[in-house]
Design an enzyme around this catalytic site. Structure first.
Site, PDB file in Angstrom:
ATOM      1  N   CYS A   2      -1.189   8.467 149.597  1.00  0.00           N
ATOM      2  CA  CYS A   2      -1.371   7.092 150.030  1.00  0.00           C
ATOM      3  C   CYS A   2      -0.054   6.350 149.838  1.00  0.00           C
ATOM      4  CB  CYS A   2      -2.456   6.332 149.276  1.00  0.00           C
ATOM      5  SG  CYS A   2      -4.085   7.065 149.406  1.00  0.00           S
ATOM      6  N   ARG A  27       2.883   9.978 153.506  1.00  0.00           N
ATOM      7  CA  ARG A  27       2.096  10.038 152.272  1.00  0.00           C
ATOM      8  C   ARG A  27       0.595  10.164 152.531  1.00  0.00           C
ATOM      9  NH1 ARG A  27       5.218   8.222 147.959  1.00  0.00           N
ATOM     10  NH2 ARG A  27       3.378   7.799 146.709  1.00  0.00           N
ATOM     11  N   TRP A  74      -4.547   8.782 152.219  1.00  0.00           N
ATOM     12  CA  TRP A  74      -4.912  10.200 152.135  1.00  0.00           C
ATOM     13  C   TRP A  74      -6.193  10.202 151.314  1.00  0.00           C
ATOM     14  CZ3 TRP A  74      -5.617  13.870 148.223  1.00  0.00           C
ATOM     15  CH2 TRP A  74      -5.713  15.201 148.671  1.00  0.00           C
ATOM     16  N   ASN A 100      -2.819   3.113 145.517  1.00  0.00           N
ATOM     17  CA  ASN A 100      -2.414   4.518 145.611  1.00  0.00           C
ATOM     18  C   ASN A 100      -2.757   5.132 144.259  1.00  0.00           C
ATOM     19  OD1 ASN A 100      -1.017   6.983 145.869  1.00  0.00           O
ATOM     20  ND2 ASN A 100       0.881   6.068 145.137  1.00  0.00           N
ATOM     21  N   GLY A 101      -3.489   6.262 144.279  1.00  0.00           N
ATOM     22  CA  GLY A 101      -3.837   6.908 143.005  1.00  0.00           C
ATOM     23  C   GLY A 101      -5.327   7.144 142.901  1.00  0.00           C
ATOM     24  N   GLU A 496       5.857  32.078 150.907  1.00  0.00           N
ATOM     25  CA  GLU A 496       6.258  30.842 151.586  1.00  0.00           C
ATOM     26  C   GLU A 496       5.962  30.932 153.090  1.00  0.00           C
ATOM     27  OE1 GLU A 496       6.860  27.995 150.793  1.00  0.00           O
ATOM     28  OE2 GLU A 496       8.067  27.080 152.364  1.00  0.00           O
ATOM     29  N   LYS A 500       3.511  28.362 154.988  1.00  0.00           N
ATOM     30  CA  LYS A 500       3.963  27.573 156.146  1.00  0.00           C
ATOM     31  C   LYS A 500       2.990  27.750 157.308  1.00  0.00           C
ATOM     32  CE  LYS A 500       6.187  25.316 154.802  1.00  0.00           C
ATOM     33  NZ  LYS A 500       6.837  25.111 153.543  1.00  0.00           N
ATOM     34  N   GLU A 503      -0.494  25.958 156.560  1.00  0.00           N
ATOM     35  CA  GLU A 503      -0.587  24.507 156.499  1.00  0.00           C
ATOM     36  C   GLU A 503      -0.364  23.819 157.838  1.00  0.00           C
ATOM     37  OE1 GLU A 503       2.042  22.510 153.759  1.00  0.00           O
ATOM     38  OE2 GLU A 503       3.730  23.774 154.270  1.00  0.00           O
ATOM     39  N   HIS A 519      -3.760  48.530 147.050  1.00  0.00           N
ATOM     40  CA  HIS A 519      -4.712  48.278 145.966  1.00  0.00           C
ATOM     41  C   HIS A 519      -5.840  47.343 146.405  1.00  0.00           C
ATOM     42  CE1 HIS A 519      -2.198  50.477 143.219  1.00  0.00           C
ATOM     43  NE2 HIS A 519      -1.151  49.780 143.637  1.00  0.00           N
ATOM     44  N   LYS A 616       2.581  14.472 152.311  1.00  0.00           N
ATOM     45  CA  LYS A 616       3.878  14.986 151.860  1.00  0.00           C
ATOM     46  C   LYS A 616       4.013  14.927 150.345  1.00  0.00           C
ATOM     47  CE  LYS A 616       8.196  16.204 152.763  1.00  0.00           C
ATOM     48  NZ  LYS A 616       8.326  17.620 153.125  1.00  0.00           N
TER      49      LYS A 616
END
Ligand code: M6R
Length: 621
Positions: A2, A27, A74, A100-101, A496, A500, A503, A519, A616
């Site tokens: 947020c 955000r 968010w 925000n939070g 990574e 990528k 997401e 395995h 982000k």
């Protein structure tokens, strides 16, 4: 997550808020809203979905006033629908709050307020705040001067809140005032020409403010057309010298690229050059860190999340193999609740590109506290932060920071900041290898000399793979699962690559150490599950190729990230990379991972820069 903003000054608030929110959309982008105040009252406008929806609504609505607050969300508590968007209002509709939070004690507060007759209209944790502030105004009005009422009411409300928050509040009864406060969530105050701002991050105010002051935990601020007053956690006035804003912090345009992510991938040659210019002196690495961090060092522990953790894993490999230092890498979110026993002489490194990731900040704080509590010299905390935002919460909290200097990254998928984090670890490992005499001067010089050749190498590789990956992506439009394999220092690059892809393209992908396939995961393989394998010449090259053969025998489509050589004929498709010392290879092998994910997502017409459910900067636990 947020983003919050506030403005006050001679200019109409709504367009300023909208532009500031555009800079904070990274955000969160589930919904957005603003509240402006004029002598005619409070005007609140909210819209679900991206900011563009709010902006369309604004064209047809009135949002008068030169005082206002805004929010881009968010979702944490409550689905991303309009009634859960911020600002949230009190029952009179005259008081508005953006936050925000997370308010961790929102449930008991809500129950108490409901018992007192308050009817809630949202599922958010935030909604308790306007109701509480309104109650405090009522309570304080008999003995507090009207001019201080909003400030005191917000300050006494924050005493009731538990969790992490940055809030901004406006009230129709005080059209020339914004009050804001923070606890464990970023908040800065911008000072412009007769106008003042609050924001979660610098880009929101970079074009309108000349300087800024960051608030610390427990502090609050009152903005009026006359200026800014800061208060400590006891409500006492405090002074803080503002820092100049250079204007370079604003988010650049993505043109000529279709997405910020593609632009940022293409910037990696340039950002690598910038890093080398800053931290290499001839063939020596000079990071400018306090040498005390490294005296009597027995080991390193690294705390990070997501992509930063993958960079930390490469870093762990380098610190062990290049500098001979025992290193452990932890998920910050796990470490904070189950840390290993304390050991003496440990350097704790927090890696976070944003410098705001709640789990990483909390894990670093916890480690510092328990080491201080031990009160033993050998266990004393040695803390280092690696970040792209030295002015962030991490940067302000830790005395020792290694700035990766990658430049602003807008795409939610980290690319050039990952490269910057890798470079930071190369610098650190080479510096430590020299200090500890783990490698000869010639060997270290060999590495730094090779690194100096990387900017043009990267640029050429990016151009080359941009084209190959754009056409290859067409083969993956209906792929549902994909496996990434790597070994040794390239195992984190396989992780990574898979992250990528997940997401931004929403394709299920997993990264494995190539030797682990047999395995269990090999059971997943069939002709519908492509396998991408990183195979770089080094001690396990032949082993990786054998692992790839095992996958080929299961009839999978095989993509290789490997040098052009006889063995590479094994792959159905080769994304070639030049041969370099294997310890340096992650800087190259990550490029096709980034570009392939990008082109698959872009070809599927997905929102590459703002993928669903993500933000982000993850400022909640
Ligand atoms: O700001 P940080 O580096 O602490 O962020 C950590 C993760 O949230 C982040 O790397 C996330 O995994 C990215 N979206 C990856 O592209």
């Amino acid at each position: 997550m947020c983003g919050i903003v506030a403005t006050i000054g001679p200019r109409p608030s709504a367009p300023l808020l909208l532009e500031a929110l555009r800079q904070l959309e990274y955000r969160g982008y589930d919904s957005a809203g603003i509240a402006t105040v004029s002598p005619r009252g409070l005007h609140c406008l909210r819209a679900s979905g991206k900011l563009v929806n709010l902006s369309r609504k604004l064209e047809a609505a009135t949002a008068a006033g030169v005082t206002g607050i805004g929010h881009t969300r968010w979702a944490t508590h409550g689905s991303p629908e309009e009634r859960n968007a911020h600002p949230q209002l009190d029952q009179s509709g005259q008081l508005a709050v953006v936050q925000n939070g997370i308010i961790e004690n929102h449930r008991p507060l809500r129950e108490q307020l409901e018992a007192e007759g308050v009817a809630f209209v949202s599922d958010t944790d935030t909604e308790v705040i306007p109701h509480l502030v309104a109650r405090q105004i009522e309570r304080l009005s008999s003995h507090v001067a009207p001019a201080d009422l909003l400030l005191k009411a917000v300050q006494s409300t924050t005493d009731l809140l538990k969790g992490a928050y940055a809030i901004a509040v406006v009230w129709a009864a005080r059209p020339g005032e914004v009050v804001a406060a923070r606890w464990q969530a970023p908040l800065l105050v911008g000072l412009g020409e007769g106008e003042f701002f609050c924001a979660s991050d610098t880009p929101a105010i970079a074009t309108v403010a000349r300087s800024a002051v960051s608030l610390e935990d427990g502090e609050s601020v009152r903005l009026t057309p006359l200026g800014v007053e800061l208060f400590d956690c006891d409500g006492n006035r405090i002074q803080r010298t503002p820092r100049r804003l250079e204007g370079g912090d604003q988010i650049a345009d993505k043109r000529p690229y279709r997405h910020f992510m593609l632009k940022e991938i293409h910037e990696q040659g340039e950002s690598t050059q910038r890093w080398l210019d800053r931290y290499l002196r001839g063939s020596r690495v000079e990071l400018g860190l306090d040498p005390g961090l490294f005296e009597g060092l027995h080991g390193v522990e690294i705390l990070a999340c997501g992509t930063s953790r993958h960079a930390a894993m490469v870093g762990g490999h380098l610190l062990q193999q290049l500098a001979g230092i025992p290193t452990s890498v932890h998920y910050a979110s796990e470490f904070r609740y189950a840390p290993p026993p304390l050991r003496p002489g440990i350097l704790t490194i927090g890696v976070t590109q944003s410098g705001e990731t709640a789990d990483t900040l909390a894990a670093m704080a916890m480690e510092e506290e328990r080491r201080l509590a031990a009160d033993v010299t050998e266990l004393a905390p040695r803390l280092l932060g690696i970040t792209n935002r030295p002015e962030s919460s991490l940067g302000r909290r830790l005395p020792q920071i290694l700035d990766i200097a990658a430049g602003v990254e807008v795409g939610v998928a980290a690319t050039k900041t990952f490269m910057g984090q890798l470079l930071a670890f190369y610098g650190l490992a080479l510096d430590l290898a020299a200090r500890r005499h783990a490698r000869s001067t010639e060997e270290i010089q060999g590495f730094t000399d090779q690194l100096k050749g990387f900017p043009p190498l990267l640029q050429a590789l990016i151009e080359q793979h941009d084209q190959c990956c754009a056409s290859l992506a067409q083969d993956f439009l209906h792929t549902e699962d994909m496996i990434y394999l790597g070994r040794g220092i390239n195992y984190p690059i396989a992780l990574e690559g898979a992250l990528k892809l997940k997401e931004i393209s929403y394709i299920h992908a997993e990264g494995y150490p190539a030797g682990e396939m047999k395995h269990g995961p090999i059971a997943l393989l069939d002709a519908k599950v492509p396998v991408l394998s990183i195979a770089t010449p080094g001690p396990v090259f032949e082993k990786v190729l054998s692992n790839v053969q095992e996958a080929k025998a299961r009839n999978v489509p095989l993509i290789g990230v490997a040098p052009e050589c006889q063995d590479a004929q094994l792959f159905d498709v080769l994304l070639p990379i030049p041969v370099v010392n294997e310890l340096l290879s992650p800087l190259l092998t990550v490029i096709p991972m980034q570009l392939l994910s990008y082109h698959i997502a872009a070809s599927k017409g997905l929102d590459v820069d703002q993928p669903r459910n993500l933000a982000k900067s993850v400022t909640v636990e």
